[in-house]
Write an enzyme that holds these catalytic residues in place. Structure first.
Site, PDB file in Angstrom:
ATOM      1  N   HIS A  78      43.658  35.625  33.172  1.00 33.42           N
ATOM      2  CA  HIS A  78      42.928  36.460  34.122  1.00 33.42           C
ATOM      3  C   HIS A  78      43.721  37.749  34.307  1.00 33.42           C
ATOM      4  O   HIS A  78      44.910  37.707  34.633  1.00 33.42           O
ATOM      5  CB  HIS A  78      42.746  35.728  35.451  1.00 33.42           C
ATOM      6  N   TYR A 106      44.297  41.102  36.191  1.00 37.48           N
ATOM      7  CA  TYR A 106      44.123  41.972  37.345  1.00 37.48           C
ATOM      8  C   TYR A 106      45.326  42.918  37.394  1.00 37.48           C
ATOM      9  O   TYR A 106      45.672  43.538  36.391  1.00 37.48           O
ATOM     10  CB  TYR A 106      43.925  41.144  38.612  1.00 37.48           C
ATOM     11  N   TRP A 122      34.626  39.532  36.240  1.00 36.91           N
ATOM     12  CA  TRP A 122      34.465  38.941  37.578  1.00 36.91           C
ATOM     13  C   TRP A 122      33.872  40.000  38.492  1.00 36.91           C
ATOM     14  O   TRP A 122      34.419  41.075  38.618  1.00 36.91           O
ATOM     15  CB  TRP A 122      35.818  38.476  38.122  1.00 36.91           C
TER      16      TRP A 122
END
Length: 379
Positions: free
Chosen positions: A231, A233, A289
Site C-alpha cells: 500500500h 501512501y 483507494w
C-alpha cells in the site's frame, strides 16, 4: 486503509531500505506453481488467468463492510469507468459487522455480472499489534474457512486477500511467521485460490519486512500461488522509492501489486504519477483507494463524491483519466471474453509469459507475431 470513524489509520513517516538484500536470495527457480493451476495463478512472478493470459489488475477499492447498500451500484459504476478489478472490503466480525456467506456470494455474483475480477479482503486485521481492536491473521483465516462454501469453484474470478494491513508499527517482525502460518492453514483447508498478502507497517512496509522475507513466504505456500500487496501512501513520496520497491519484486520474480494508493495522505504526499507510471512500465497491477465514503479527515481519497459516478473528484479524475490511468490501460479479463486482439490489430499472445527477449512487447506464437498484454506494443 480504513474509512470508519474514529479513524484508526496511522502511518510511518519515513521509509527505510532495511532488508533489501534478503528478497533476492533463493528466489530463482520459482518459475511455476507446485501443482496444476486452478483459476487465477502465479507463474514466473506474473499473475495469469487459467488459460495462461497475463492479467494486470487495474481497479478501485470499495468499502462494502461500511456501505453494503452501495455495493451493487458501485461495482457497476467502477466497471463503467473501465476497471477490470475491484477490491472489496469485508469484515470478519471482530471490529465491524461480519460479512455473511450469503453477502459474499452476492458480491461475487455482482463482480461476475459486471465482468470484474474480485479481490476480497478481511479488513479487521488492520494495524494488529498497534491497534488494540484489530484481529489476528489467524482469526481472518477462521473467517475464510467459515465461508469456504461460497468461495470454492470461484478461482477464475476471486483472489482472497487474507487480511488488510496486518501489523501496524508494533511487533511487525512477527509478520513473516504469521503470514506463513495463515497461508499454510488456507491451503490445508483446501483453498486453491490465488492468495494475496498485505505488507506490515499499516501496509507500507517502511521497515522492509515483506521485501526481505517475500521469498520465504512464497516458498511456504505449497501451491506457490501467493501475491504480495504493497500500500503506497506517504512513505512512497518519490519516484526512486516507488521504483526501488516494485523493481525488487520484479527482479526477484515475485508477484507484486499496489493494493492501495492515493494522490495525497495525512502521512505525506505519495507520488501517484510514479506509482502509476512504474506499474504500467513493469506491467503490475494497481488498485486505487477508494470509490467513495472516506471519513476521518481523508475524504480527499474518494474517487467520486457521495457515491455519484458523475462526480469525479480530482483524485478520481487522475486515477481514471490521467496518464497511465485506468481508462487507458485496463484490459478486461479474458474469462469474461476480453478481446484477443490488441488495439494495433495484432492478436494477443495466449501464453502470458510469452518470450519477449528485447522488451519491445512483441512475442511469437502460432507462426505469427503477437502482442504481450500491457507491454509497449499494447497500444
Amino acid at each position: 486503509m480504513t474509512l470508519s470513524v474514529p479513524k484508526i489509520l496511522r502511518r510511518a513517516a519515513t521509509a527505510t531500505t532495511a532488508g533489501m538484500a534478503g528478497l533476492a536470495i533463493a528466489v530463482f527457480g520459482l518459475s511455476g506453481t507446485a501443482h496444476a493451476a486452478t483459476g487465477i495463478h502465479v507463474s514466473n512472478g506474473r499473475i495469469l488467468e487459467s488459460n495462461g493470459n497475463d492479467f494486470v489488475m487495474r481497479g478501485i477499492n470499495h468499502a462494502h463492510a461500511w456501505y453494503p447498500a452501495r455495493t451493487g451500484s458501485s461495482l457497476a459504476a467502477i466497471k463503467a469507468k473501465g476497471a477490470n478489478t475491484v477490491r472489496v472490503v469485508l469484515s470478519s466480525g471482530q471490529r465491524w459487522t461480519r460479512t455473511s456467506a450469503s453477502e459474499v456470494s452476492s458480491i461475487i455474483s455482482q463482480c461476475k455480472s459486471n465482468r470484474l475480477i474480485c479481490v476480497l479482503e478481511a479488513h479487521d486485521t488492520t494495524g494488529y499489534g498497534e491497534d488494540g481492536g484489530a484481529a489476528t491473521l489467524s482469526q481472518a483465516v477462521d473467517y475464510w474457512t467459515g465461508i469456504k462454501s461460497v468461495l470454492v469453484g470461484q478461482e477464475n474470478y476471486v483472489v482472497i486477500n487474507i487480511g488488510n494491513e496486518p501489523y501496524g508499527n508494533t511487533n511487525y517482525t512477527q509478520w513473516t511467521s504469521a503470514t506463513q502460518q495463515a497461508i499454510a492453514r488456507m491451503r490445508s483447508a483446501g483453498f486453491q485460490h490465488a492468495l494475496m498478502v498485505d505488507a506490515p507497517n499499516w501496509g507500507q512496509d517502511w521497515s522492509g519486512t515483506m521485501r526481505a522475507n517475500a521469498s520465504a513466504v512464497f516458498n511456504a505456500d505449497p501451491a506457490r500461488n501467493t501475491i504480495f500487496s504493497i500500500h503506497m501512501y506517504g512513505v512512497y513520496d518519490t519516484e526512486a522509492e516507488v521504483r526501488s520497491y516494485l523493481n525488487a519484486f520484479v527482479n526477484a520474480r515475485l508477484p507484486i501489486v499496489v493494493g492501495e494508493f492515493g494522490n495525497n495522505h495525512s502521512d505525506g504526499n505519495p507520488d501517484e504519477d510514479a506509482i502509476m507510471a512504474t506499474s504500467q512500465s513493469l506491467r503490475l497491477g494497481y488498485l486505487g483507494w477508494s470509490w467513495s465514503g472516506n471519513g476521518g479527515g481523508v475524504e480527499y481519497l474518494d474517487v467520486v463524491s457521495g457515491f455519484n459516478p458523475n462526480q469525479l473528484t480530482a483524485w478520481g479524475q487522475r486515477l481514471i483519466h490521467g496518464s497511465n490511468g485506468i481508462a487507458a490501460t485496463s484490459r478486461q479479463a479474458t474469462v469474461y471474453g476480453g478481446s484477443g486482439t490488441a488495439p494495433n490489430g495484432y492478436p494477443y499472445c495466449q501464453n502470458g509469459s510469452a518470450t519477449d527477449p528485447d522488451g519491445d512487447g512483441w512475442g511469437w506464437e502460432s507462426s505469427r507475431s503477437c502482442v504481450v498484454r500491457s507491454g509497449p506494443a499494447d497500444r
